[in-house]
Motif scaffolding. Structure first.
Motif, PDB file in Angstrom:
ATOM      1  N   TYR A  17       0.930  -1.204  -0.068  1.00  0.00           N
ATOM      2  CA  TYR A  17      -0.074   0.088   0.004  1.00  0.00           C
ATOM      3  C   TYR A  17       0.788   1.224  -0.049  1.00  0.00           C
ATOM      4  CZ  TYR A  17       0.667  -0.035   5.138  1.00  0.00           C
ATOM      5  OH  TYR A  17       1.245   0.156   6.280  1.00  0.00           O
ATOM      6  N   TRP A  56     -15.274  -8.340  -0.399  1.00  0.00           N
ATOM      7  CA  TRP A  56     -14.587  -7.601  -1.513  1.00  0.00           C
ATOM      8  C   TRP A  56     -15.718  -7.847  -2.664  1.00  0.00           C
ATOM      9  CZ3 TRP A  56     -11.273  -4.147  -2.263  1.00  0.00           C
ATOM     10  CH2 TRP A  56     -10.522  -4.046  -1.062  1.00  0.00           C
ATOM     11  N   VAL A  59     -18.163  -5.084  -2.131  1.00  0.00           N
ATOM     12  CA  VAL A  59     -17.822  -3.733  -2.448  1.00  0.00           C
ATOM     13  C   VAL A  59     -17.499  -3.548  -3.900  1.00  0.00           C
ATOM     14  CG1 VAL A  59     -15.503  -2.436  -2.316  1.00  0.00           C
ATOM     15  CG2 VAL A  59     -16.359  -3.590  -0.215  1.00  0.00           C
ATOM     16  N   VAL A  70     -12.790  -1.354  -8.752  1.00  0.00           N
ATOM     17  CA  VAL A  70     -11.929  -1.628  -7.677  1.00  0.00           C
ATOM     18  C   VAL A  70     -10.399  -0.810  -7.879  1.00  0.00           C
ATOM     19  CG1 VAL A  70     -12.485  -3.898  -6.550  1.00  0.00           C
ATOM     20  CG2 VAL A  70     -11.121  -3.841  -8.338  1.00  0.00           C
ATOM     21  N   ILE A  73     -10.095   2.597  -6.299  1.00  0.00           N
ATOM     22  CA  ILE A  73     -10.085   2.687  -4.824  1.00  0.00           C
ATOM     23  C   ILE A  73      -8.737   3.517  -4.675  1.00  0.00           C
ATOM     24  CG2 ILE A  73      -9.686   1.330  -2.875  1.00  0.00           C
ATOM     25  CD1 ILE A  73     -11.563  -0.592  -3.816  1.00  0.00           C
ATOM     26  N   VAL A  76      -8.264   2.113   1.696  1.00  0.00           N
ATOM     27  CA  VAL A  76      -9.186   0.956   2.100  1.00  0.00           C
ATOM     28  C   VAL A  76      -8.836   1.046   3.651  1.00  0.00           C
ATOM     29  CG1 VAL A  76      -9.472  -1.450   2.204  1.00  0.00           C
ATOM     30  CG2 VAL A  76      -8.635  -0.427   0.208  1.00  0.00           C
ATOM     31  N   HIS A  78      -9.538  -1.952   6.766  1.00  0.00           N
ATOM     32  CA  HIS A  78     -10.076  -3.291   6.974  1.00  0.00           C
ATOM     33  C   HIS A  78     -10.027  -3.243   8.511  1.00  0.00           C
ATOM     34  CE1 HIS A  78      -7.119  -3.502   3.639  1.00  0.00           C
ATOM     35  NE2 HIS A  78      -7.733  -4.550   3.422  1.00  0.00           N
ATOM     36  N   ARG A  93      -7.509  -9.762  -0.164  1.00  0.00           N
ATOM     37  CA  ARG A  93      -7.175  -8.331  -0.687  1.00  0.00           C
ATOM     38  C   ARG A  93      -6.486  -8.434  -1.857  1.00  0.00           C
ATOM     39  NH1 ARG A  93      -5.055  -2.751   1.516  1.00  0.00           N
ATOM     40  NH2 ARG A  93      -3.887  -2.362  -0.326  1.00  0.00           N
ATOM     41  N   ILE A  97      -6.869  -6.061  -5.228  1.00  0.00           N
ATOM     42  CA  ILE A  97      -6.412  -4.823  -5.293  1.00  0.00           C
ATOM     43  C   ILE A  97      -4.972  -5.333  -5.808  1.00  0.00           C
ATOM     44  CG2 ILE A  97      -5.599  -2.947  -4.134  1.00  0.00           C
ATOM     45  CD1 ILE A  97      -8.336  -2.805  -4.231  1.00  0.00           C
ATOM     46  N   SER A 103      -4.146   2.667   2.950  1.00  0.00           N
ATOM     47  CA  SER A 103      -4.612   1.610   3.449  1.00  0.00           C
ATOM     48  C   SER A 103      -4.263   1.271   5.120  1.00  0.00           C
ATOM     49  CB  SER A 103      -3.986   0.204   3.126  1.00  0.00           C
ATOM     50  OG  SER A 103      -4.681  -1.025   3.396  1.00  0.00           O
ATOM     51  N   LEU A 120     -15.157  -3.917   5.377  1.00  0.00           N
ATOM     52  CA  LEU A 120     -14.178  -3.115   4.538  1.00  0.00           C
ATOM     53  C   LEU A 120     -14.796  -1.885   4.158  1.00  0.00           C
ATOM     54  CD1 LEU A 120     -13.542  -5.669   1.601  1.00  0.00           C
ATOM     55  CD2 LEU A 120     -12.149  -5.308   3.581  1.00  0.00           C
ATOM     56  N   VAL A 122     -14.029   1.654   2.026  1.00  0.00           N
ATOM     57  CA  VAL A 122     -13.400   2.204   1.216  1.00  0.00           C
ATOM     58  C   VAL A 122     -13.652   3.454   0.548  1.00  0.00           C
ATOM     59  CG1 VAL A 122     -12.773  -0.372   0.144  1.00  0.00           C
ATOM     60  CG2 VAL A 122     -14.432   1.060  -1.185  1.00  0.00           C
TER      61      VAL A 122
END
Length: 130
Positions: A17, A56, A59, A70, A73, A76, A78, A93, A97, A103, A120, A122
């Motif tokens: 991330y 997911w 989402v 996605v 995004i 994120v 979590h 994930r 992603i 994140s 999640l 986002v």
């Protein structure tokens, strides 16, 4: 998408991330509420992997309804109820992603229902339709 990813070397030591993401002017932001791994029939998997997969998928469908994917995004969050579930949730994930949004992972005392192990939240950014 025209986003700038900031990498100061902190986040990459921990996971896949970004340290920060800059959203260019003119983008619409889509804020997705914390989404649990519950299906449309109200079924919830007994394990975190199944719940993360369903979360997911949820989402993905929510973003599609908003005209995004996605890949849009930028952040994120979590939310997990057990620290031991971090690795399996993040493994799921990585199947959804592939880019590097901002994140965080947080272990919480509980979610809306006791059977929920993961949720999640986002933020996505997309160019407005003309």
């Amino acid at each position: 998408m025209s986003l700038q990813t900031i990498d100061q070397g902190i986040a990459t030591q921990i996971g896949h991330y970004a340290d920060a993401v800059v959203i260019a002017a003119g983008y619409e932001q889509i804020l997705v509420s914390a989404t649990a791994g519950i299906d449309l029939d109200g079924e919830v998997s007994a394990d975190v992997t199944g719940q993360a997969e369903q979360a997911w998928e949820n989402v993905t469908k929510i973003l599609e309804a908003a005209g995004a994917t996605v890949t849009d995004i930028v952040s994120v969050r979590h939310l997990l109820t057990h620290q031991s579930d971090i690795a399996p949730a993040l493994a799921v994930r990585t199947r959804y992603i592939t880019h590097r949004p901002a994140s965080t992972v947080t272990v919480v005392a509980g979610l809306e229902r006791p059977e929920f192990l993961v949720a999640l939240e986002v933020v996505a950014a997309r160019m407005p339709e003309e």
